[in-house]
Design a protein around this motif. Structure first.
Motif, PDB file in Angstrom:
ATOM      1  N   THR A  29       0.821  -1.142   0.072  1.00 26.25           N
ATOM      2  CA  THR A  29       0.097  -0.024   0.036  1.00 26.25           C
ATOM      3  C   THR A  29       0.740   1.048  -0.030  1.00 26.25           C
ATOM      4  O   THR A  29       2.113   1.110   0.549  1.00 26.25           O
ATOM      5  CB  THR A  29      -0.958   0.047   1.227  1.00 26.25           C
ATOM      6  OG1 THR A  29      -0.098  -0.241   2.420  1.00 26.25           O
ATOM      7  CG2 THR A  29      -1.846  -1.069   1.016  1.00 26.25           C
ATOM      8  N   ALA A  64       2.204   1.338  -6.299  1.00 25.90           N
ATOM      9  CA  ALA A  64       1.867   1.997  -5.087  1.00 25.90           C
ATOM     10  C   ALA A  64       2.643   3.462  -5.320  1.00 25.90           C
ATOM     11  O   ALA A  64       1.961   4.506  -4.865  1.00 25.90           O
ATOM     12  CB  ALA A  64       2.234   0.994  -4.112  1.00 25.90           C
ATOM     13  N   ALA A  70      -3.193   0.406  -4.130  1.00 26.83           N
ATOM     14  CA  ALA A  70      -2.877  -0.794  -3.292  1.00 26.83           C
ATOM     15  C   ALA A  70      -2.524  -2.051  -4.269  1.00 26.83           C
ATOM     16  O   ALA A  70      -3.513  -1.933  -5.171  1.00 26.83           O
ATOM     17  CB  ALA A  70      -3.894  -1.031  -2.208  1.00 26.83           C
ATOM     18  N   ILE A 138      -8.035   1.055   1.765  1.00 26.15           N
ATOM     19  CA  ILE A 138      -8.351   0.540   0.590  1.00 26.15           C
ATOM     20  C   ILE A 138      -9.960   0.611   0.308  1.00 26.15           C
ATOM     21  O   ILE A 138     -10.707   0.152   1.043  1.00 26.15           O
ATOM     22  CB  ILE A 138      -7.899  -1.030   0.706  1.00 26.15           C
ATOM     23  CG1 ILE A 138      -6.583  -1.091   1.072  1.00 26.15           C
ATOM     24  CG2 ILE A 138      -8.165  -1.566  -0.669  1.00 26.15           C
ATOM     25  CD1 ILE A 138      -5.963  -2.773   1.055  1.00 26.15           C
TER      26      ILE A 138
END
Length: 245
Positions: A29, A64, A70, A138
């Protein structure tokens, strides 16, 4: 989902290894994001996450760091540290024997190798998707990229949260999956290495033709299986940026 390790990488990406119902996975992420990040599920051949990690991490970290996505992957059934699967081992042995003998790979070998893998792997990917989208930071939408291409085809058909896919041509595809490909309607970008020694080029082209998507693009480059040009990484990222943002 149980996080087993976490490290902050030098490009501002957070890499977390996790297990979910005994299935290992990895999540990347962006460290700083102003809004929940879109998610890309990264597929891979059944060679084991440890062996595939450098290639998977390279793509995920680029997505990312450069695009704010992500990215996540999970270990396939029968691969890596997961329990061995006798039927899959037999199918792989039959495939090796055919290739070493220079014989055509019969349809029943392809079916035995791929169809049970798809049947087991796709529900696991969907369970992982449930868990990933429940994490803070997310938010979707969701894309899928990579191989085994038959897993990607099934996911594109049954999983409405996946809105775009980047497929890698090259894995053996059962005849039954061509019929499923006609039901795929999401935007697609398909990457084909023209001289891939392990790929039936015409079969790959026939599969591309079978996809039912109104938006589908084929990227074909000269070279073998491992000769994918570096610029295709950014081409894939820009494809997802059009559809996930």
């Amino acid at each position: 989902m149980h996080v087993t390790s976490e490290q902050r990488l030098d490009d501002g990406v957070l890499e977390r290894e996790f297990t979910l119902g005994g299935i290992p996975g990895i999540l990347w992420t962006p460290e700083r994001a102003s809004a929940p990040a879109p998610l890309i599920l990264i597929g891979h051949p059944p060679l084991g996450l440890r062996r595939m990690h450098p290639r998977l991490a390279g793509r995920a970290r680029y997505y990312a760091a450069e695009y704010g996505f992500a990215a996540a992957t999970i270990e396939l059934p029968g691969s890596g540290d997961r329990p061995r699967w006798a039927a899959a081992e037999q199918a792989r042995a039959d495939l090796r024997r055919a290739l070493e003998a220079g014989e055509p790979v019969r349809g029943e070998i392809v079916d035995a190798l791929v169809l049970p893998l798809v049947a087991r792997a796709v529900p696991e990917w969907r369970t992982a998707l449930d868990a990933l989208l429940a994490l803070p930071g997310i938010g979707g939408p969701v894309g899928y990229e990579g191989g085994v291409i038959s897993i990607g085809i099934r996911l594109a058909v049954v999983e409405p949260r996946i809105v775009a896919a980047g497929f890698f041509a090259g894995s053996l595809v059962p005849a039954a999956m061509f019929e499923e490909a006609r039901r795929v309607t999401i935007p697609l970008q398909v990457l084909l290495q023209w001289d891939d020694e392990g790929n039936d080029r015409q079969a790959a082209l026939d599969l591309f033709d079978a996809f039912g998507s109104k938006e589908k693009t084929l990227h074909a480059n000269l070279g073998g299986h491992t000769g994918v040009p570096h610029f295709e990484l950014d081409a894939g990222a820009r494809f997802f940026a059009r559809h996930l943002k």
